[in-house]
Enzyme design. Structure first.
Site, PDB file in Angstrom:
ATOM      1  N   LYS A  55       0.841  -1.208   0.000  1.00 27.38           N
ATOM      2  CA  LYS A  55       0.000   0.000   0.000  1.00 27.38           C
ATOM      3  C   LYS A  55       0.873   1.254   0.000  1.00 27.38           C
ATOM      4  CE  LYS A  55      -3.694  -2.467   2.322  1.00 27.38           C
ATOM      5  NZ  LYS A  55      -4.397  -2.847   3.550  1.00 27.38           N
ATOM      6  N   GLN A  99      -4.282  -1.031   9.785  1.00 24.06           N
ATOM      7  CA  GLN A  99      -4.174  -2.376   9.211  1.00 24.06           C
ATOM      8  C   GLN A  99      -4.743  -3.408  10.185  1.00 24.06           C
ATOM      9  OE1 GLN A  99      -3.069  -3.163   6.047  1.00 24.06           O
ATOM     10  NE2 GLN A  99      -3.663  -5.262   6.484  1.00 24.06           N
ATOM     11  N   ASP A 122     -10.694   3.165   4.420  1.00 29.48           N
ATOM     12  CA  ASP A 122     -11.159   1.767   4.389  1.00 29.48           C
ATOM     13  C   ASP A 122     -12.690   1.710   4.405  1.00 29.48           C
ATOM     14  OD1 ASP A 122      -9.400  -0.272   4.025  1.00 29.48           O
ATOM     15  OD2 ASP A 122      -8.940  -0.574   6.155  1.00 29.48           O
TER      16      ASP A 122
END
Ligand code: NAP
Length: 287
Positions: A55, A99, A122
C-alpha cells in the site's frame, strides 16, 4: 462448451492507477496539497507487513505522501488511540488506514471509530457505513468498490440485474450488496444459514462470492451466461485460489474473475482512489 471471458483485474487496476496518477498531479497543481496516506501497523504480523508495504509503495507511485506509522506489538490501547487522534487532527494526513487485524489485546472496533469519516479510506467506520446505506457522499470500502469497478470496466449491466452476494461480512458482503442496491440491482444476500444456496445462485445474472470457503461455487450454482466475481483468497500449496471452482464454472459463465488477478489487484487501486477522494473531501470541508 466455450470458456468464459476473463475479467482481468490486473489490467483494470493498472488503468485505475495510471488515471489516478494524473488526477493526483492535477489535484496538487490546483490546491498545493499533496494527498498523504497514513497506514498504521501495530505489531509485526508478516502478512500485514507485506500488505502495508504494498500500500505504501503504491501510494508513493501515485504521487502521494507516505505517512506510515508503526507501533510495537505491545502498544497499549491508549497509545494507539493517541496516534489515531494525532493523525485525525493532522492537516498533512488525507487518509488513515488501520491495518487489520490488530493484536488481540486491542479493541479494533473502538480504534476504527477514532478515524474521522473524511479520512476513513477503508470505509469501515459506523459513519461511513451509514453514509453508504443512505447513498450519501462518503468513502466506500475498497474491495467492494473494486468489484463495482470491474463490473463497470466490462460493461456488465448492474441496474435491474439479479445479483446474489454470498457473504454478509462488514468488510465485503454487506457493503458490496449496498453498493449494488445503490446502483439499482436487485440483490439477494446469502450466508451460512441460507437454504438451497445453489438454487438461489442459479437465479442470478451476477454472483459475487465473498464466502471464505475454497471452491464453494461450482457449476451447479451458475446460470448459463451469468457473470461470476470471486472475492475469496485462499493460500494453498499450489498458490492462490478463490471461493469459486474456476475450472468447473468457466464453461458455464459468460465472464469470470480469476484468482489471482481478479478482484485482488483492485483493492489497493481503490484505496488510492479513496485517498485522493479523502484529500478532495477535506479540501472542500476546510474551504
Ligand atoms: P468472513 O468475514 O469470514 O465472512 C464470510 C461470509 O460468508 C459470512 O457472512 C458467512 O456467513 C458466509 N459463509 C460462510 N460459509 C458459508 C457457506 N458455506 N455458505 C454460505 N455462506 C457462507 O469473510 P470476508 O472477510 O467477507 O472475506 C470473504 C473472502 O474474501 C475470504 O476468502 C477473504 O480472504 C477474501 N477477501 C478478499 C479480499 C480481496 O482483496 N480480494 C479482501 C477481503 C476479503 P455467516 O454470516 O452466516 O457466518
Amino acid at each position: 462448451m466455450a470458456e468464459a471471458g476473463i475479467i482481468d483485474g490486473k489490467a483494470v487496476a493498472a488503468r485505475v492507477r495510471e488515471q489516478l496518477k494524473g488526477d493526483v498531479a492535477q489535484f496538487v497543481a490546483r490546491t498545493g496539497v499533496q494527498p498523504g496516506l497514513a497506514t498504521v501497523l501495530v505489531g509485526g504480523d508478516p502478512a500485514s507487513e507485506v500488505y502495508v508495504a504494498s500500500k505504501r509503495k503504491s501510494s508513493v507511485a501515485a504521487g502521494m505522501a507516505d505517512l506510515h506509522q508503526h507501533l510495537p506489538e505491545d502498544a497499549t490501547q491508549q497509545e494507539v488511540e493517541g496516534l489515531l487522534r494525532e493523525l485525525a487532527a493532522s492537516p498533512a494526513v488525507s487518509g488513515i488506514l488501520l491495518q487489520l487485524p490488530v493484536p488481540a489485546h486491542l479493541d479494533a472496533a473502538s480504534l476504527i471509530e477514532l478515524i474521522p469519516f473524511e479520512k476513513d479510506v477503508d470505509g469501515l467506520t459506523t459513519m461511513s457505513v451509514g453514509l453508504l446505506a443512505q447513498g450519501k457522499k462518503g468513502l466506500r470500502p475498497c474491495t467492494p468498490s473494486g468489484v463495482i469497478e470491474l463490473l463497470d470496466a466490462y460493461d456488465v449491466p448492474i441496474e435491474g440485474a439479479n445479483v446474489v452476494v454470498i457473504g454478509r461480512s462488514e468488510l465485503v458482503g454487506r457493503p458490496v450488496a449496498q453498493l449494488l442496491v445503490n446502483r439499482n440491482a436487485t440483490v439477494t444476500i446469502a450466508h451460512s444459514r441460507t437454504k438451497d444456496l445453489a438454487g438461489i445462485c442459479r437465479s442470478a445474472d451476477v454472483i459475487v462470492a465473498a464466502v471464505g470457503v475454497k471452491g464453494l461455487v461450482n457449476a451447479d450454482f451458475v446460470k448459463p451466461g451469468a457473470v461470476v466475481i470471486d472475492v475469496g483468497i485462499h493460500r494453498g500449496p499450489d498458490g492462490l485460489s478463490g471461493d469459486v471452482d474456476f475450472a468447473a464454472v468457466s464453461p458455464v459463465a459468460s465472464l469470470i474473475t480469476p484468482v489471482p488477478g481478479g478482484v485482488g489487484p483492485m483493492t489497493i487501486a481503490m484505496l488510492l482512489a479513496n485517498t485522493l477522494r479523502a484529500a478532495e473531501l477535506q479540501h472542500t470541508l476546510t474551504g
